[in-house]
Structure formats: structure tokens, C-alpha cells
Motif scaffolding. Structure first.
Motif, PDB file in Angstrom:
ATOM      1  N   UNK A  40       0.824  -1.304   0.077  1.00  0.00           N
ATOM      2  CA  UNK A  40      -0.080  -0.033   0.018  1.00  0.00           C
ATOM      3  C   UNK A  40       0.797   1.140  -0.054  1.00  0.00           C
ATOM      4  N   UNK A  41       1.878   1.157   0.997  1.00  0.00           N
ATOM      5  CA  UNK A  41       2.722   2.500   0.785  1.00  0.00           C
ATOM      6  C   UNK A  41       3.700   2.486  -0.468  1.00  0.00           C
ATOM      7  N   UNK A  42       4.018   1.563  -0.930  1.00  0.00           N
ATOM      8  CA  UNK A  42       4.614   1.643  -2.523  1.00  0.00           C
ATOM      9  C   UNK A  42       3.604   2.203  -3.367  1.00  0.00           C
ATOM     10  N   UNK A  43       2.305   2.008  -3.296  1.00  0.00           N
ATOM     11  CA  UNK A  43       1.294   2.567  -4.099  1.00  0.00           C
ATOM     12  C   UNK A  43       1.201   4.191  -3.782  1.00  0.00           C
ATOM     13  N   UNK A  44       1.327   4.693  -2.645  1.00  0.00           N
ATOM     14  CA  UNK A  44       1.552   5.929  -2.068  1.00  0.00           C
ATOM     15  C   UNK A  44      -0.097   6.056  -1.732  1.00  0.00           C
ATOM     16  N   UNK A  45      -0.572   4.905  -1.189  1.00  0.00           N
ATOM     17  CA  UNK A  45      -1.914   4.888  -0.581  1.00  0.00           C
ATOM     18  C   UNK A  45      -1.734   5.242   0.996  1.00  0.00           C
ATOM     19  N   UNK A  46      -2.382   6.175   1.263  1.00  0.00           N
ATOM     20  CA  UNK A  46      -2.293   6.729   2.791  1.00  0.00           C
ATOM     21  C   UNK A  46      -3.247   6.080   3.836  1.00  0.00           C
ATOM     22  N   UNK A  47      -2.810   5.709   4.785  1.00  0.00           N
ATOM     23  CA  UNK A  47      -3.679   5.195   5.908  1.00  0.00           C
ATOM     24  C   UNK A  47      -4.489   6.387   6.289  1.00  0.00           C
ATOM     25  N   UNK A  48      -5.727   6.262   7.086  1.00  0.00           N
ATOM     26  CA  UNK A  48      -6.449   5.100   7.385  1.00  0.00           C
ATOM     27  C   UNK A  48      -7.282   4.578   6.117  1.00  0.00           C
ATOM     28  N   UNK A  92      -6.001  -9.155  12.054  1.00  0.00           N
ATOM     29  CA  UNK A  92      -4.757  -8.954  12.600  1.00  0.00           C
ATOM     30  C   UNK A  92      -4.097  -7.546  12.467  1.00  0.00           C
ATOM     31  N   UNK A  93      -4.475  -7.091  11.293  1.00  0.00           N
ATOM     32  CA  UNK A  93      -4.023  -5.575  10.539  1.00  0.00           C
ATOM     33  C   UNK A  93      -4.793  -4.644  11.494  1.00  0.00           C
ATOM     34  N   UNK A  94      -5.880  -4.797  11.671  1.00  0.00           N
ATOM     35  CA  UNK A  94      -6.842  -3.738  12.540  1.00  0.00           C
ATOM     36  C   UNK A  94      -6.445  -3.828  13.787  1.00  0.00           C
ATOM     37  N   UNK A  95      -6.028  -5.048  14.502  1.00  0.00           N
ATOM     38  CA  UNK A  95      -5.746  -4.866  15.809  1.00  0.00           C
ATOM     39  C   UNK A  95      -4.035  -4.616  16.165  1.00  0.00           C
ATOM     40  N   UNK A  96      -3.139  -4.829  15.181  1.00  0.00           N
ATOM     41  CA  UNK A  96      -2.063  -4.467  15.463  1.00  0.00           C
ATOM     42  C   UNK A  96      -1.485  -3.082  14.924  1.00  0.00           C
ATOM     43  N   UNK A  97      -2.450  -2.540  14.151  1.00  0.00           N
ATOM     44  CA  UNK A  97      -2.283  -1.111  13.641  1.00  0.00           C
ATOM     45  C   UNK A  97      -3.542  -0.326  13.306  1.00  0.00           C
ATOM     46  N   UNK A  98      -4.129  -0.085  14.693  1.00  0.00           N
ATOM     47  CA  UNK A  98      -5.631   0.621  14.683  1.00  0.00           C
ATOM     48  C   UNK A  98      -5.640   1.831  14.147  1.00  0.00           C
ATOM     49  N   UNK A  99      -4.361   2.680  14.143  1.00  0.00           N
ATOM     50  CA  UNK A  99      -4.242   3.973  13.814  1.00  0.00           C
ATOM     51  C   UNK A  99      -4.272   4.170  12.300  1.00  0.00           C
ATOM     52  N   UNK A 100      -4.142   3.047  11.661  1.00  0.00           N
ATOM     53  CA  UNK A 100      -3.942   3.111  10.215  1.00  0.00           C
ATOM     54  C   UNK A 100      -5.423   2.462   9.710  1.00  0.00           C
ATOM     55  N   UNK A 101      -6.427   2.356  10.510  1.00  0.00           N
ATOM     56  CA  UNK A 101      -7.574   1.539  10.050  1.00  0.00           C
ATOM     57  C   UNK A 101      -8.874   2.543  10.278  1.00  0.00           C
ATOM     58  N   UNK A 102      -9.589   2.990   9.172  1.00  0.00           N
ATOM     59  CA  UNK A 102     -10.777   3.786   9.415  1.00  0.00           C
ATOM     60  C   UNK A 102     -12.005   2.882   9.723  1.00  0.00           C
ATOM     61  N   UNK A 103     -12.153   1.708   9.254  1.00  0.00           N
ATOM     62  CA  UNK A 103     -13.011   0.710   9.766  1.00  0.00           C
ATOM     63  C   UNK A 103     -12.894  -0.451   9.156  1.00  0.00           C
ATOM     64  N   UNK A 104     -13.845  -1.526   9.482  1.00  0.00           N
ATOM     65  CA  UNK A 104     -13.336  -2.708   9.283  1.00  0.00           C
ATOM     66  C   UNK A 104     -14.786  -3.565   8.831  1.00  0.00           C
ATOM     67  N   UNK A 105     -14.783  -4.209   7.649  1.00  0.00           N
ATOM     68  CA  UNK A 105     -15.928  -4.855   7.126  1.00  0.00           C
ATOM     69  C   UNK A 105     -15.245  -6.338   6.871  1.00  0.00           C
ATOM     70  N   UNK A 106     -15.825  -7.330   7.854  1.00  0.00           N
ATOM     71  CA  UNK A 106     -15.695  -8.821   7.790  1.00  0.00           C
ATOM     72  C   UNK A 106     -16.571  -9.498   6.783  1.00  0.00           C
ATOM     73  N   UNK A 107     -16.397 -10.331   5.999  1.00  0.00           N
ATOM     74  CA  UNK A 107     -17.329 -11.117   5.051  1.00  0.00           C
ATOM     75  C   UNK A 107     -17.219 -12.585   5.385  1.00  0.00           C
ATOM     76  N   UNK A 108     -18.231 -13.035   6.146  1.00  0.00           N
ATOM     77  CA  UNK A 108     -18.161 -14.489   6.466  1.00  0.00           C
ATOM     78  C   UNK A 108     -16.754 -14.975   6.816  1.00  0.00           C
ATOM     79  N   UNK A 109     -16.118 -14.040   7.845  1.00  0.00           N
ATOM     80  CA  UNK A 109     -14.829 -14.275   8.341  1.00  0.00           C
ATOM     81  C   UNK A 109     -14.440 -15.761   8.855  1.00  0.00           C
ATOM     82  N   UNK A 110     -13.079 -15.991   9.069  1.00  0.00           N
ATOM     83  CA  UNK A 110     -12.630 -17.145   9.673  1.00  0.00           C
ATOM     84  C   UNK A 110     -12.328 -16.598  11.087  1.00  0.00           C
ATOM     85  N   UNK A 111     -12.805 -17.315  11.981  1.00  0.00           N
ATOM     86  CA  UNK A 111     -12.546 -17.117  13.300  1.00  0.00           C
ATOM     87  C   UNK A 111     -11.250 -17.490  13.902  1.00  0.00           C
TER      88      UNK A 111
END
Length: 278
Positions: A114-122, A137-156
Motif C-alpha cells: 500500500x505504501x509503495x502505491x502511495x495509498x495513505x492510511x487510514x 490482525x491488521x486492524x488490531x496491530x495497527x488501529x491508527x491505520x484503520x478507518x473501519x473494518x468489514x468482515x465477510x463471513x470471516x474465519x474465526x
């Protein structure tokens, strides 16, 4: 694109595919707009990107899943927001790899891409099946980089522990692995799912202010393992108590069967983020 499993066998294998965190391959998929093949440091990768307004919406597919499975969702969201999807190693024109395929590596590679594409968080992160585990895992490790989360029939995170271990999943599992193209890097991802789940649970909890929508499609198969997997889906309400958990009358590939539901969830998260930012 690989050929789809015939409809009859696909119906029989669907519970096994769901349990493995994969979806049926789609025959005759049309490439997403904005598709390109890039050569970042981690190796050649096929991406699809359309630049619009921030925050960018980032899509993560299930095991052995192609970015094209997001087709209608990707194009609908692209009318307003930047969208980004990609194929993980060994899928499409993305190069194979012998590097570790645990969630920590996958998240690190995605962040660098994402950074190589110059796509800035969040970002708004959208993940299907095992891709939903990576996005957790991404959202829990880097919450300041995440504006929101949508999980589609996710793996627990504990989908493959105890009664859910691979050896307890019945005779269709091997056939499902073959049907889904679960070999090479994709098989390595599957083998690391329990490790990835433990990493998710070891990471900090999501901030209560982060908008989260979880779409679940419980299995109708009347088997003990289906009941186990359905209980794991129901447990997302406990795992993320501030999230909106919405049951969908669908098979595992909600984004294909009912794209409008996924589009609505993404719009909802984008709207909540906009309100909190103003």
C-alpha cells in the motif's frame, strides 16, 4: 482464471470450503478495472486500483481467492472512494513464494504494498473468509491505520482448534482443498491459520470507536462440524462487542451472491468514519 467446480459438486463441497476459509473459484471472471502487474520488493504482484477520494478501501480475499471475486463490490465502491485489491502469492499473475505465509507476514507485505502505491492510511479494510482473519490482525496491530473494518463471513481466530482441527473435518476436506486450488503458498497459508489466529488474539483489542460490520452466513448443513463453525460465527458478537453483526441468507461467498449487502456495509463504515472525523 481457474475453472469453477461443477455446480453439483460445489454444493456438496460448500461446507468444507467454508470451513477451510476458501471459496469456489469463479469461471470466466472479467479482470477488475485498474489491473496491473507490479514488481515491489516482496515479488511480482497483480493488483487492481482506482484512485478516488480517501479513505481507500482495501480488499483481501480468502484462501486461493482471486481479487476478481470482489467484482461488483469493487466497482460500486470505486464510484466514490479509492479502491485497492490484489492477488496474494501464487494467485493470478502474482509470483509464487517460499517466504512464510503466516498472517504477520501477509499483513506486513500488504502494508508495504500500500505504501509503495502511495495509498495513505487510514484505510477501510474488507476481508472475506481467511482474508477476514488477516484484516482482523491488521486492524488490531495497527488501529491508527484503520478507518473501519468489514468482515465477510470471516474465519474465526480459533476456527481450527479443538473440535475444529483439520483431522475432525471429514472426508470432503481433501477434495475441497483440490477443488479450491489449495497448494503452494495457499496451502502454506492454510497451515499457518491457527498460528495467525493466535496472533490475532494476542494483539490488542480493537478501539471501541472503530466502526466494524461483520457479515455472517451460517451453514445449513446439519453436521457437528457445521454446528461448530456456526458457533464460531456467532462468537464474533463476543469477540467484537461494539461491532454490528449481520446475518445474511447466503452461501459463503456473500460478495458474489449478494454484493449489495457488502456494498451497504462498506458505505455504512465509510459514513461512520466521516461522521467521527468531522
Amino acid at each position: 482464471m481457474p475453472m469453477a467446480v461443477p455446480v453439483g459438486s460445489g454444493a456438496l463441497m460448500r461446507p468444507a470450503l467454508r470451513a477451510l476459509g476458501v471459496g469456489l473459484a469463479l469461471a470466466g471472471c472479467v479482470s477488475l478495472p485498474g489491473t496491473a502487474v507490479l514488481d515491489p520488493p516482496a515479488g511480482r504482484v497483480e493488483t487492481a486500483e482506482i484512485a478516488r477520494a480517501e479513505p481507500a478501501v482495501v480488499f483481501e480475499s480468502g484462501l486461493a481467492g482471486y481479487k476478481e471475486s470482489w467484482g461488483e463490490v469493487f466497482q460500486a465502491v470505486a464510484t466514490t472512494n479509492t479502491v485497492f485489491a490484489y492477488d496474494r502469492p501464487g494467485i493470478g499473475r502474482s509470483a509464487s513464494t517460499t517466504r512464510p505465509r503466516d498472517g504477520g507476514t501477509i499483513v506486513a507485505d500488504l502494508r508495504a504494498l500500500l505504501r509503495s502505491r502511495d495509498l495513505r492510511p487510514p484505510y477501510v479494510l474488507v476481508g472475506h473468509s481467511a482474508g477476514g482473519l488477516y484484516m482482523q490482525l491488521y486492524a488490531r496491530r495497527y488501529p491508527t491505520e484503520v478507518a473501519g473494518l468489514v468482515l465477510v463471513d470471516p474465519t474465526h481466530p480459533t476456527q481450527f482448534e479443538g473440535a475444529g482441527a483439520l483431522e475432525n473435518r471429514g472426508g470432503l476436506v481433501s477434495a475441497a482443498m483440490t477443488a479450491a486450488g489449495l497448494f503452494g503458498p495457499a496451502r502454506a497459508e492454510f497451515d499457518a491459520l491457527a498460528e495467525t489466529g493466535r496472533a490475532v488474539l494476542a494483539a490488542p483489542e480493537l478501539p471501541a470507536a472503530m466502526p466494524v460490520v461483520i457479515l455472517i452466513a451460517p451453514s445449513e448443513a446439519g453436521t457437528p462440524i457445521a454446528a461448530f463453525d456456526n458457533a464460531k460465527l456467532a462468537d464474533f458478537a463476543n469477540l467484537y462487542p461494539h461491532a454490528i453483526v449481520r446475518e445474511v441468507d447466503s452461501g459463503h461467498n456473500i460478495q458474489v451472491e449478494h454484493p449489495e449487502v457488502v456494498i451497504e456495509a462498506i458505505r455504512e463504515v465509510l459514513s461512520d468514519h466521516d461522521k467521527s472525523s468531522n
